[in-house]
Design a protein around this motif. Structure first.
Motif, short mmCIF file in Angstrom:
data_model
loop_
_atom_site.label_atom_id
_atom_site.label_comp_id
_atom_site.label_asym_id
_atom_site.label_seq_id
_atom_site.Cartn_x
_atom_site.Cartn_y
_atom_site.Cartn_z
N UNK A 169 -52.53 84.77 114.31
CA UNK A 169 -52.30 85.98 115.06
C UNK A 169 -52.63 87.17 114.16
N UNK A 170 -53.47 88.07 114.62
CA UNK A 170 -53.83 89.26 113.85
C UNK A 170 -52.93 90.42 114.25
N UNK A 171 -52.40 91.10 113.22
CA UNK A 171 -51.60 92.30 113.47
C UNK A 171 -51.97 93.36 112.43
N UNK A 172 -51.75 94.60 112.80
CA UNK A 172 -52.02 95.69 111.86
C UNK A 172 -50.77 95.99 111.05
N UNK A 173 -50.96 96.71 109.97
CA UNK A 173 -49.84 97.10 109.12
C UNK A 173 -48.87 97.96 109.94
N UNK A 174 -49.41 98.86 110.75
CA UNK A 174 -48.54 99.73 111.56
C UNK A 174 -47.74 98.93 112.58
N UNK A 175 -48.36 97.90 113.18
CA UNK A 175 -47.63 97.04 114.12
C UNK A 175 -46.47 96.35 113.40
N UNK A 176 -46.73 95.91 112.19
CA UNK A 176 -45.71 95.23 111.40
C UNK A 176 -44.55 96.18 111.09
N UNK A 218 -43.68 98.76 112.96
CA UNK A 218 -43.00 99.05 114.21
C UNK A 218 -42.17 97.88 114.70
N UNK A 219 -42.66 96.67 114.44
CA UNK A 219 -41.98 95.46 114.93
C UNK A 219 -41.76 94.45 113.79
N UNK A 220 -40.84 94.75 112.86
CA UNK A 220 -40.60 93.84 111.75
C UNK A 220 -40.09 92.46 112.19
N UNK A 221 -39.67 92.37 113.43
CA UNK A 221 -39.21 91.08 113.96
C UNK A 221 -40.36 90.06 114.02
N UNK A 222 -41.60 90.53 113.96
CA UNK A 222 -42.75 89.63 113.94
C UNK A 222 -42.69 88.69 112.73
N UNK A 223 -42.03 89.14 111.67
CA UNK A 223 -41.91 88.31 110.47
C UNK A 223 -40.98 87.11 110.69
N UNK A 224 -40.21 87.16 111.75
CA UNK A 224 -39.31 86.05 112.05
C UNK A 224 -39.98 84.97 112.90
N UNK A 225 -41.18 85.23 113.35
CA UNK A 225 -41.88 84.24 114.15
C UNK A 225 -42.34 83.09 113.26
N UNK A 226 -42.73 82.00 113.85
CA UNK A 226 -43.18 80.85 113.09
C UNK A 226 -44.70 80.78 113.03
N UNK A 227 -45.34 81.89 113.35
CA UNK A 227 -46.80 81.94 113.34
C UNK A 227 -47.28 82.51 112.00
N UNK A 228 -48.44 82.04 111.57
CA UNK A 228 -49.08 82.62 110.40
C UNK A 228 -49.75 83.91 110.87
N UNK A 229 -49.44 85.01 110.19
CA UNK A 229 -49.95 86.32 110.60
C UNK A 229 -51.06 86.78 109.67
#
Length: 80
Positions: free
Chosen positions: A1-8, A10-21
């Motif tokens: 899954x691709x995400x931008x630094x700004x998305x990260x 805004x949504x630090x909860x993405x770090x809790x997912x089990x996906x490689x970002x």
């Protein structure tokens, strides 16, 4: 899954997912880094160890390829 630094940010909860970002810089569309979830730690540690071994082998190979050791005396004399 691709995400931008700004998305990260805004949504630090993405770090809790089990996906490689894949973290990308949206302006240049260049990859900044990869976030690997905790559940993959064991696999990542093995890869990291193999990378370190490979790097050390390359360094030793370059040392082995040195034919003229007179340069080494100069390096040792410099305290390196």
């Amino acid at each position: 899954m691709k995400i931008s630094v700004s998305e990260l940010q805004k949504r630090p909860s993405l770090l809790k997912s089990e996906k490689i970002l894949e973290v990308v810089d949206k302006r240049s569309d260049e990859e900044v880094g990869i976030f690997v979830p905790k559940k993959y730690r064991g696999l990542f540690e093995r890869v990291k160890i193999e990378l370190e071994k490979s790097r050390k082998k390359q360094v030793l190979q370059k040392i082995k390829e040195v034919e003229d050791m007179s340069d080494w005396e100069e390096v040792v004399g410099d305290g390196l």
